[in-house]
Design an enzyme around this catalytic site. Structure first.
Site, PDB file in Angstrom:
ATOM      1  N   GLN A 143       0.842  -1.197   0.000  1.00 34.94           N
ATOM      2  CA  GLN A 143       0.000   0.000   0.000  1.00 34.94           C
ATOM      3  C   GLN A 143       0.882   1.254   0.000  1.00 34.94           C
ATOM      4  OE1 GLN A 143      -1.888   1.810   3.569  1.00 34.94           O
ATOM      5  NE2 GLN A 143      -3.609   0.536   2.980  1.00 34.94           N
ATOM      6  N   SER A 146       1.047   6.450   2.539  1.00 39.73           N
ATOM      7  CA  SER A 146       1.651   7.446   3.429  1.00 39.73           C
ATOM      8  C   SER A 146       2.886   8.090   2.817  1.00 39.73           C
ATOM      9  CB  SER A 146       2.054   6.798   4.755  1.00 39.73           C
ATOM     10  OG  SER A 146       0.957   6.191   5.358  1.00 39.73           O
ATOM     11  N   SER A 178       4.570  -1.165   4.281  1.00 36.98           N
ATOM     12  CA  SER A 178       4.793  -2.531   4.788  1.00 36.98           C
ATOM     13  C   SER A 178       5.097  -3.454   3.614  1.00 36.98           C
ATOM     14  CB  SER A 178       3.559  -3.046   5.518  1.00 36.98           C
ATOM     15  OG  SER A 178       3.183  -2.167   6.540  1.00 36.98           O
ATOM     16  N   GLU A 261      -9.114  -2.265   5.201  1.00 35.62           N
ATOM     17  CA  GLU A 261      -7.929  -2.461   6.034  1.00 35.62           C
ATOM     18  C   GLU A 261      -8.302  -2.442   7.521  1.00 35.62           C
ATOM     19  OE1 GLU A 261      -4.893   0.588   5.776  1.00 35.62           O
ATOM     20  OE2 GLU A 261      -3.383  -0.769   6.590  1.00 35.62           O
ATOM     21  N   GLU A 386      -7.015   8.107  17.030  1.00 39.18           N
ATOM     22  CA  GLU A 386      -7.686   9.425  17.013  1.00 39.18           C
ATOM     23  C   GLU A 386      -8.468   9.583  15.705  1.00 39.18           C
ATOM     24  OE1 GLU A 386      -4.479   8.987  17.806  1.00 39.18           O
ATOM     25  OE2 GLU A 386      -4.626   9.367  19.954  1.00 39.18           O
TER      26      GLU A 386
HETATM   27  C1  LIG Z   1       2.563  -1.109  11.536  1.00 32.86           C
HETATM   28  C2  LIG Z   1       2.333  -0.035  10.535  1.00 32.86           C
HETATM   29  C3  LIG Z   1       2.167  -0.370   9.203  1.00 32.86           C
HETATM   30  C4  LIG Z   1       1.983   0.637   8.248  1.00 32.86           C
HETATM   31  N1  LIG Z   1       1.886   0.245   6.941  1.00 32.86           N
HETATM   32  C5  LIG Z   1       1.697   1.205   6.001  1.00 32.86           C
HETATM   33  C6  LIG Z   1       1.615   0.827   4.616  1.00 32.86           C
HETATM   34  O1  LIG Z   1       1.744  -0.341   4.267  1.00 32.86           O
HETATM   35  N2  LIG Z   1       1.407   1.782   3.701  1.00 32.86           N
HETATM   36  C7  LIG Z   1       1.262   3.097   4.053  1.00 32.86           C
HETATM   37  O2  LIG Z   1       1.026   3.904   3.158  1.00 32.86           O
HETATM   38  N3  LIG Z   1       1.374   3.503   5.359  1.00 32.86           N
HETATM   39  C8  LIG Z   1       1.597   2.574   6.331  1.00 32.86           C
HETATM   40  N4  LIG Z   1       1.721   2.959   7.654  1.00 32.86           N
HETATM   41  C9  LIG Z   1       1.682   4.370   7.994  1.00 32.86           C
HETATM   42  C10 LIG Z   1       0.396   4.768   8.718  1.00 32.86           C
HETATM   43  O3  LIG Z   1      -0.703   4.741   7.836  1.00 32.86           O
HETATM   44  C11 LIG Z   1       0.630   6.169   9.306  1.00 32.86           C
HETATM   45  O4  LIG Z   1       1.663   6.058  10.253  1.00 32.86           O
HETATM   46  C12 LIG Z   1      -0.619   6.688   9.974  1.00 32.86           C
HETATM   47  O5  LIG Z   1      -1.611   6.980   9.014  1.00 32.86           O
HETATM   48  C13 LIG Z   1      -0.331   7.971  10.795  1.00 32.86           C
HETATM   49  O6  LIG Z   1       0.356   8.906  10.036  1.00 32.86           O
HETATM   50  P1  LIG Z   1       1.683   9.597  10.596  1.00 32.86           P
HETATM   51  O7  LIG Z   1       2.620   8.521  11.060  1.00 32.86           O
HETATM   52  O8  LIG Z   1       2.173  10.527   9.558  1.00 32.86           O
HETATM   53  O9  LIG Z   1       1.251  10.393  11.898  1.00 32.86           O
HETATM   54  P2  LIG Z   1       0.554  11.821  11.925  1.00 32.86           P
HETATM   55  O10 LIG Z   1      -0.545  11.868  10.932  1.00 32.86           O
HETATM   56  O11 LIG Z   1       1.620  12.858  11.825  1.00 32.86           O
HETATM   57  O12 LIG Z   1      -0.101  11.839  13.370  1.00 32.86           O
HETATM   58  C14 LIG Z   1       0.658  12.197  14.539  1.00 32.86           C
HETATM   59  C15 LIG Z   1      -0.297  12.199  15.731  1.00 32.86           C
HETATM   60  O13 LIG Z   1      -1.317  13.208  15.550  1.00 32.86           O
HETATM   61  C16 LIG Z   1      -2.613  12.643  15.690  1.00 32.86           C
HETATM   62  N5  LIG Z   1      -3.551  13.297  14.771  1.00 32.86           N
HETATM   63  C17 LIG Z   1      -3.348  13.569  13.465  1.00 32.86           C
HETATM   64  N6  LIG Z   1      -4.460  14.127  12.910  1.00 32.86           N
HETATM   65  C18 LIG Z   1      -5.384  14.195  13.912  1.00 32.86           C
HETATM   66  C19 LIG Z   1      -6.725  14.690  13.977  1.00 32.86           C
HETATM   67  N7  LIG Z   1      -7.326  15.187  12.893  1.00 32.86           N
HETATM   68  N8  LIG Z   1      -7.386  14.598  15.143  1.00 32.86           N
HETATM   69  C20 LIG Z   1      -6.773  14.078  16.253  1.00 32.86           C
HETATM   70  N9  LIG Z   1      -5.488  13.614  16.249  1.00 32.86           N
HETATM   71  C21 LIG Z   1      -4.808  13.659  15.091  1.00 32.86           C
HETATM   72  C22 LIG Z   1      -2.437  11.189  15.296  1.00 32.86           C
HETATM   73  O14 LIG Z   1      -3.466  10.375  15.855  1.00 32.86           O
HETATM   74  C23 LIG Z   1      -1.062  10.868  15.891  1.00 32.86           C
HETATM   75  O15 LIG Z   1      -1.179  10.562  17.259  1.00 32.86           O
HETATM   76  C24 LIG Z   1       1.930   1.994   8.630  1.00 32.86           C
HETATM   77  C25 LIG Z   1       2.117   2.342   9.991  1.00 32.86           C
HETATM   78  C26 LIG Z   1       2.322   1.341  10.933  1.00 32.86           C
HETATM   79  C27 LIG Z   1       2.530   1.717  12.367  1.00 32.86           C
END
Ligand SMILES: Cc1cc2nc3c(=O)[nH]c(=O)nc-3n(C[C@H](O)[C@H](O)[C@H](O)COP(=O)(O)OP(=O)(O)OC[C@H]3O[C@@H](n4cnc5c(N)ncnc54)[C@H](O)[C@@H]3O)c2cc1C
Length: 417
Positions: A143, A146, A178, A261, A386
């Site tokens: 996928q 991100s 992933s 998902e 969240e």
């Molecule tokens: C095990 C694992 C597998 C993954 N696999 C994939 C994959 O295969 N493909 C892929 O594309 N991505 C993947 N990801 C990425 C994942 O989708 C992102 O980490 C996730 O969407 C959060 O984005 P971020 O890390 O940029 O955090 P951010 O979006 O920067 O968030 C940081 C913090 O702010 C909070 N926050 C953000 N917006 C809001 C809001 N509107 N209201 C309240 N709180 C908020 C969040 O909850 C979090 O606590 C994976 C992540 C993990 C941990």
């Protein structure tokens, strides 16, 4: 192949009990029973890239075996490589699988995410070309959503796909992908029109990771696991037939994948039951002499009940999706429930084992430590808790949308760091 001798005359579907017997004997022939497995405290991840790859390949081989014997894509239409059965058959197969040690891998997750999405948004040609290869594990998908600047707020993504006649030229970076280093294809989101609001102008591509200009670089996590990659794309040529849905209209496709998902992570995925952590917790309580402790027993029962509830909710969601309807339970609810139970299981494991588990070096202690730290896999991956609460508030409770100041302006004008 499923023996179809006991078919009902009308539609060629085998009788349910006959199918159960066929499934049981197929599984006995091809998988070890759980109690025969000598790796009861195996970690749910790998710290060695070669081992991670072997595990992934085992998942693909298992998928191929399922396909060759008629047990893959049970509810998918037969013209697209499935069996065309109704959701009860999937339920029976899942029940039978519970007894066996299953070579699980990302393959199952991406089939759950992409399969129903292809059926909903794909052309007949795309379904005929891609679904049999997806269901057989011949193609392995990841996928590519991100980005360094687009996670929770995925719609701000900046990877560009510029139209060049009947093809697109893609430039950009993805992260936290992933399994990308082991996959052949990716579900790629790219911006095709920067002059419209952020949720418009995104296109969903069925992307060939073997294309020239793709650079996949593995990432290592703090626990040493080697499952993620970051993916760089430089002037990658993508043909028009790789578009799923319509150009600039990828957002509804994304939502379908994310919903699938969330329900997969919540435990309802791909015909494979989630591994019951409760069995391990009970074993742990016995081994540490805590099986009579009333507080531990109470938490074990709470965890067991929630695990069963999650499994039932997951099965309901999968059945409704496969029967072509909307999810019977909001998948965000299921994912939140699962995440909460993972927190409980980590806390409970530590309450049973005590501080010694943190300093002992054996496979059981490693499992305990992974259980404690691994909760973030569930609370972040597939959309954070969240964000899932926001989804629930808006979708299921009908509350007003979260206020934002960038929803209506062109993506190009959104300030970016
Ligand atoms: C095990 C694992 C597998 C993954 N696999 C994939 C994959 O295969 N493909 C892929 O594309 N991505 C993947 N990801 C990425 C994942 O989708 C992102 O980490 C996730 O969407 C959060 O984005 P971020 O890390 O940029 O955090 P951010 O979006 O920067 O968030 C940081 C913090 O702010 C909070 N926050 C953000 N917006 C809001 C809001 N509107 N209201 C309240 N709180 C908020 C969040 O909850 C979090 O606590 C994976 C992540 C993990 C941990």
């Amino acid at each position: 192949m499923v023996d179809d001798r006991s078919q009902s005359a009308e539609d060629g579907t085998p009788d349910l009990e006959h199918f159960r017997e066929a499934a049981r004997s197929f599984l006995r022939e091809h998988l070890p029973l759980k109690q025969e497995s000598d790796d009861q405290w195996a970690l749910p991840f790998f710290t060695d890239v070669a081992e991670a790859e072997q595990h992934f390949l085992r998942g693909r081989r298992w998928q191929k075996t399922l396909y060759e014997h008629g047990f893959a894509g049970l509810t998918y239409p037969s013209e697209f490589g499935g069996r065309g059965f109704d959701a009860r058959y999937e339920g029976v197969f899942r029940d039978e699988l519970l007894l066996f040690d299953i070579p699980r891998a990302l393959v199952a997750a991406t089939i759950s995410m992409l399969g129903p999405t292809l059926l909903k948004f794909g052309t007949d040609e795309q379904c005929r070309r891609l679904l049999p290869r997806l269901l057989s594990g011949d193609d392995a998908w990841c996928q590519l959503f991100s980005e360094p600047g687009a996670g929770s707020d995925l719609a701000t993504l900046a990877c560009r796909a510029e139209r060049d006649g009947d093809r697109f030229i893609v430039n950009g970076q993805k992260v936290w992908t992933s399994g990308a280093q082991f996959c052949t294809h990716g579900m790629l989101l790219a911006r095709t029109n920067p002059d419209v609001p952020k949720h418009k102008g995104i296109t969903f591509f069925l992307f060939d990771l073997g294309s020239p200009g793709v650079d996949v670089r593995p990432l290592f996590q703090a626990n040493g696991s080697a499952d993620f990659s970051e993916v760089f794309m430089t002037d990658v040529v993508v043909p028009m037939e790789a578009v799923l849905g319509s150009v600039d209209e990828g957002w509804p496709v994304v939502r379908a994948v994310l919903s699938n998902e969330a329900s997969f992570i919540g435990g309802g995925g791909a015909g494979e039951p989630s591994e019951p952590t409760n069995e391990k917790l009970v074993r742990l309580a016995r081994e540490f002499g805590k099986a009579e402790d009333p507080v531990i027993r109470q938490d074990l029962v709470r965890h067991f009940s929630r695990e069963r509830l999650v499994s039932v909710m997951g099965a309901r969601i999968q059945a409704s999706i496969r029967n072509g309807g909307p999810p019977a339970v909001d998948p965000s609810l299921l994912k939140l429930f699962t995440t909460a139970n993972r927190v409980l299981s980590g806390d409970l494991a530590m309450a049973i084992a005590g501080p010694s588990a943190m300093i002992t070096v054996d496979t059981r202690s490693e499992w305990l430590q992974a259980e404690l730290t691994g909760r973030y896999v569930f609370s972040i991956g597939g959309g954070t808790s969240e964000v899932q609460r926001n989804n629930l508030a808006e979708r299921s409770l009908g509350l007003p949308r979260e206020p934002t100041n960038d929803r209506a302006i062109p993506w190009r004008k959104i300030p970016r760091g």
